[in-house]
Design a protein around this motif. Structure first.
Motif, PDB file in Angstrom:
ATOM      1  N   CYS A  16       0.877  -1.194   0.291  1.00  0.00           N
ATOM      2  CA  CYS A  16      -0.080   0.020   0.120  1.00  0.00           C
ATOM      3  C   CYS A  16       0.812   1.276   0.156  1.00  0.00           C
ATOM      4  O   CYS A  16       0.696   2.372  -0.831  1.00  0.00           O
ATOM      5  N   GLU A  17       1.978   1.336   0.655  1.00  0.00           N
ATOM      6  CA  GLU A  17       2.979   2.308   0.888  1.00  0.00           C
ATOM      7  C   GLU A  17       3.372   2.689  -0.455  1.00  0.00           C
ATOM      8  O   GLU A  17       3.639   3.716  -0.882  1.00  0.00           O
ATOM      9  N   VAL A  18       3.787   1.680  -1.257  1.00  0.00           N
ATOM     10  CA  VAL A  18       4.357   1.772  -2.554  1.00  0.00           C
ATOM     11  C   VAL A  18       3.566   2.150  -3.447  1.00  0.00           C
ATOM     12  O   VAL A  18       3.717   3.121  -4.306  1.00  0.00           O
ATOM     13  N   ALA A  19       1.959   1.877  -3.607  1.00  0.00           N
ATOM     14  CA  ALA A  19       1.056   2.180  -4.312  1.00  0.00           C
ATOM     15  C   ALA A  19       0.594   3.443  -4.001  1.00  0.00           C
ATOM     16  O   ALA A  19       0.545   4.372  -5.061  1.00  0.00           O
ATOM     17  N   ALA A  20       0.624   3.656  -2.860  1.00  0.00           N
ATOM     18  CA  ALA A  20      -0.009   5.335  -2.498  1.00  0.00           C
ATOM     19  C   ALA A  20       0.819   6.057  -1.170  1.00  0.00           C
ATOM     20  O   ALA A  20       0.499   5.971  -0.423  1.00  0.00           O
ATOM     21  N   GLN A  42      -7.878  13.101  -6.369  1.00  0.00           N
ATOM     22  CA  GLN A  42      -6.630  12.839  -7.302  1.00  0.00           C
ATOM     23  C   GLN A  42      -5.613  11.667  -6.810  1.00  0.00           C
ATOM     24  O   GLN A  42      -5.091  10.947  -7.600  1.00  0.00           O
ATOM     25  N   GLU A  43      -5.954  11.211  -5.580  1.00  0.00           N
ATOM     26  CA  GLU A  43      -5.451   9.923  -5.099  1.00  0.00           C
ATOM     27  C   GLU A  43      -6.027   8.743  -5.211  1.00  0.00           C
ATOM     28  O   GLU A  43      -5.656   7.550  -4.747  1.00  0.00           O
ATOM     29  N   ARG A  44      -7.217   8.971  -5.666  1.00  0.00           N
ATOM     30  CA  ARG A  44      -8.259   7.783  -5.607  1.00  0.00           C
ATOM     31  C   ARG A  44      -7.627   6.350  -6.510  1.00  0.00           C
ATOM     32  O   ARG A  44      -7.750   5.332  -5.973  1.00  0.00           O
ATOM     33  N   THR A  45      -6.948   6.614  -7.772  1.00  0.00           N
ATOM     34  CA  THR A  45      -6.662   5.683  -8.419  1.00  0.00           C
ATOM     35  C   THR A  45      -5.485   4.836  -7.598  1.00  0.00           C
ATOM     36  O   THR A  45      -5.525   3.560  -7.595  1.00  0.00           O
ATOM     37  N   ALA A  46      -4.615   5.625  -7.047  1.00  0.00           N
ATOM     38  CA  ALA A  46      -3.439   4.934  -6.364  1.00  0.00           C
ATOM     39  C   ALA A  46      -4.073   4.107  -5.083  1.00  0.00           C
ATOM     40  O   ALA A  46      -3.645   3.398  -4.484  1.00  0.00           O
ATOM     41  N   VAL A  47      -5.081   4.579  -4.409  1.00  0.00           N
ATOM     42  CA  VAL A  47      -5.691   4.020  -3.140  1.00  0.00           C
ATOM     43  C   VAL A  47      -6.396   2.746  -3.552  1.00  0.00           C
ATOM     44  O   VAL A  47      -6.284   1.667  -3.090  1.00  0.00           O
ATOM     45  N   GLU A  48      -7.107   2.932  -4.630  1.00  0.00           N
ATOM     46  CA  GLU A  48      -7.806   1.867  -5.300  1.00  0.00           C
ATOM     47  C   GLU A  48      -6.805   0.812  -5.651  1.00  0.00           C
ATOM     48  O   GLU A  48      -7.207  -0.529  -5.324  1.00  0.00           O
ATOM     49  N   GLU A  49      -5.686   0.943  -6.276  1.00  0.00           N
ATOM     50  CA  GLU A  49      -4.738   0.063  -6.518  1.00  0.00           C
ATOM     51  C   GLU A  49      -4.181  -0.553  -5.197  1.00  0.00           C
ATOM     52  O   GLU A  49      -3.848  -1.798  -5.218  1.00  0.00           O
ATOM     53  N   ALA A  58      -6.687  -6.012   4.173  1.00  0.00           N
ATOM     54  CA  ALA A  58      -6.575  -5.168   5.307  1.00  0.00           C
ATOM     55  C   ALA A  58      -7.213  -3.715   5.080  1.00  0.00           C
ATOM     56  O   ALA A  58      -7.540  -2.883   6.071  1.00  0.00           O
ATOM     57  N   LEU A  59      -7.213  -3.422   3.737  1.00  0.00           N
ATOM     58  CA  LEU A  59      -7.592  -2.010   3.349  1.00  0.00           C
ATOM     59  C   LEU A  59      -8.825  -2.139   2.745  1.00  0.00           C
ATOM     60  O   LEU A  59      -9.416  -2.937   2.224  1.00  0.00           O
ATOM     61  N   SER A  60      -9.559  -0.798   2.908  1.00  0.00           N
ATOM     62  CA  SER A  60     -10.922  -0.676   2.446  1.00  0.00           C
ATOM     63  C   SER A  60     -11.418   0.921   2.329  1.00  0.00           C
ATOM     64  O   SER A  60     -10.445   1.614   2.856  1.00  0.00           O
ATOM     65  N   ILE A  61     -12.088   1.127   1.296  1.00  0.00           N
ATOM     66  CA  ILE A  61     -12.463   2.412   1.074  1.00  0.00           C
ATOM     67  C   ILE A  61     -14.078   2.542   1.282  1.00  0.00           C
ATOM     68  O   ILE A  61     -14.745   1.950   0.880  1.00  0.00           O
TER      69      ILE A  61
END
Length: 63
Positions: A16-20, A42-49, A58-61
């Protein structure tokens, strides 16, 4: 958008840290944390990745 990290599932792999990197970081405890739990659109794509690539789920939006 709000980002959540379930620390009971997190293993601190760090994808996750690598992606966003503006949103996630692996803390001193060895687990990932959302340093910006309400990132910009603007961070949405990186967070979704990051969410889709988390091997432990472990991650969710929340919108």
């Amino acid at each position: 958008m709000k980002v959540r990290v379930d620390i009971t599932k997190c293993r601190g792999i760090g994808l996750c840290e690598v992606a966003a990197p503006a949103v996630f970081e692996v803390g001193d405890d060895g687990l990932s944390h959302a340093v910006d739990p309400q990132p910009s659109e603007q961070e949405r794509t990186a967070v979704e990745e990051a969410v889709s690539n988390c091997p432990t789920g472990a991650l969710s939006i929340e919108d």
